[in-house]
Write an enzyme that holds these catalytic residues in place. Structure first.
Site, short mmCIF file in Angstrom:
data_model
loop_
_atom_site.label_atom_id
_atom_site.label_comp_id
_atom_site.label_asym_id
_atom_site.label_seq_id
_atom_site.Cartn_x
_atom_site.Cartn_y
_atom_site.Cartn_z
N SER A 85 9.16 -0.61 -21.63
CA SER A 85 10.24 -0.83 -22.60
C SER A 85 11.38 0.16 -22.41
O SER A 85 11.21 1.24 -21.85
CB SER A 85 9.69 -0.73 -24.02
OG SER A 85 8.53 -1.50 -24.17
N1 SAH Z 1 3.96 -0.07 -24.06
C1 SAH Z 1 4.58 -0.35 -22.78
C2 SAH Z 1 5.22 -1.71 -22.76
C3 SAH Z 1 4.32 -2.71 -22.19
S1 SAH Z 1 4.99 -4.34 -22.13
C4 SAH Z 1 5.57 0.75 -22.47
O1 SAH Z 1 5.24 1.89 -22.65
O2 SAH Z 1 6.65 0.51 -22.03
C5 SAH Z 1 3.95 -5.15 -23.30
C6 SAH Z 1 2.50 -5.27 -22.92
O3 SAH Z 1 1.87 -6.02 -23.95
C7 SAH Z 1 2.21 -5.99 -21.62
O4 SAH Z 1 1.53 -5.15 -20.76
C8 SAH Z 1 1.35 -7.18 -22.05
O5 SAH Z 1 0.33 -7.51 -21.12
C9 SAH Z 1 0.76 -6.68 -23.37
N2 SAH Z 1 0.27 -7.70 -24.29
C10 SAH Z 1 0.81 -8.90 -24.62
N3 SAH Z 1 0.04 -9.54 -25.51
C11 SAH Z 1 -1.01 -8.72 -25.78
C12 SAH Z 1 -2.17 -8.82 -26.62
N4 SAH Z 1 -2.42 -9.90 -27.37
N5 SAH Z 1 -3.03 -7.79 -26.65
C13 SAH Z 1 -2.82 -6.69 -25.89
N6 SAH Z 1 -1.77 -6.54 -25.06
C14 SAH Z 1 -0.87 -7.54 -25.01
#
Ligand code: SAH
Length: 247
Positions: A85
């Site tokens: 993000s």
């Molecule tokens: N927190 C991260 C951003 C990751 S992007 C950062 O530090 O930048 C969002 C993530 O959410 C992705 O890896 C995706 O696989 C995960 N995601 C989506 N739906 C989800 C769910 N139901 N449970 C767990 N993870 C999920």
């Protein structure tokens, strides 16, 4: 130079960037300090949040080829069609969590993150909260995050491979819940797992017309009070989708 790096067991997976990169002007501490100053000038005022962003090196969570972009205010690919993000949005979400009534009274307690991704926001949370549970549904990313976080000494951070849709009942109630993936609605389980005085921040689809057209994704802030829940729609954002099940 390679031999020197290999001999230094303290260095992380992106360590080669430092000796090689500095020669070409990649100065991570200076870029990181500039990012913190930029966030401050954009209105982020919470010192715990700014301190965490200044203390966790974002380039360690990215592939080497992207490391030089790590301190720009932008989302970047992390593999598996997911992204890390944007720092300003991460800072905004963490600041909103820290301003919850329960966090103001006694510091940020146990928090839940849905969507570990590469682990960057989880590491920041570990710096500002007493305990962190972070769930990821994509096994490859869960493992990537584990690798990135190894050696960072964040003993209060627990990474879970699983579907975050039902939240994490074993850890509830939470002093804060933050989702890094955007859903159509906020799962009921998340609301139920929120402590009184706690906040939930989740990117959610908001339909601006009755027929559902002109839908856009916004940060939604929910606060649980003794008498019920309040809900505010904040900034327009663009997060990857929240999905059910494991991958
Ligand atoms: N927190 C991260 C951003 C990751 S992007 C950062 O530090 O930048 C969002 C993530 O959410 C992705 O890896 C995706 O696989 C995960 N995601 C989506 N739906 C989800 C769910 N139901 N449970 C767990 N993870 C999920």
């Amino acid at each position: 130079m390679l031999a020197a790096v290999q001999n230094n067991s303290k260095m992380g997976p992106n360590a080669l960037l430092e000796p090689v990169g500095q020669g070409f002007g990649f100065n991570a501490p200076a870029l990181q300090a500039r990012l913190v100053a930029q966030l401050r000038s954009q209105g982020i005022g919470n010192e715990a949040v700014l301190g965490a962003i200044g203390g966790i090196e974002r380039h360690r969570f990215l592939d080497t080829a992207l490391a030089t972009q790590a301190y720009e205010d932008t989302s970047l690919p992390i593999g598996f069609e997911q992204t890390i993000s944007k720092p300003s949005v991460v800072a905004r979400m963490l600041e909103l969590l820290c301003e919850a009534p329960c966090a103001r009274a006694q510091g940020l307690g146990r928090v839940l993150e849905i969507g570990t991704g590469c682990g960057y926001q989880a590491a920041l949370l570990a710096k500002i909260a007493a305990e962190v549970y972070s769930i990821e549904r994509v096994r490859g990313l869960h493992e990537k995050a584990r690798t990135h976080l190894r050696g960072m000494r964040l003993a209060n951070l627990h990474l879970i491979f699983g579907d975050g849709m039902p939240g994490y009942p074993k850890g509830a109630p939470f002093a804060g819940i933050v989702s890094a993936a955007g859903g159509e609605t906020i799962p009921q389980a998340w609301l139920e797992q929120l402590a009184v005085g706690a906040r939930l921040i989740a990117p959610t689809v908001i339909a601006s017309r009755a027929d559902g057209s002109a839908a856009r994704q916004c940060l939604v802030l929910v606060e649980r009070q003794a008498s019920g829940y309040t809900r505010q729609v904040l900034d327009a954002v663009r997060f990857v989708p929240l999905k059910s099940g494991l991958a």
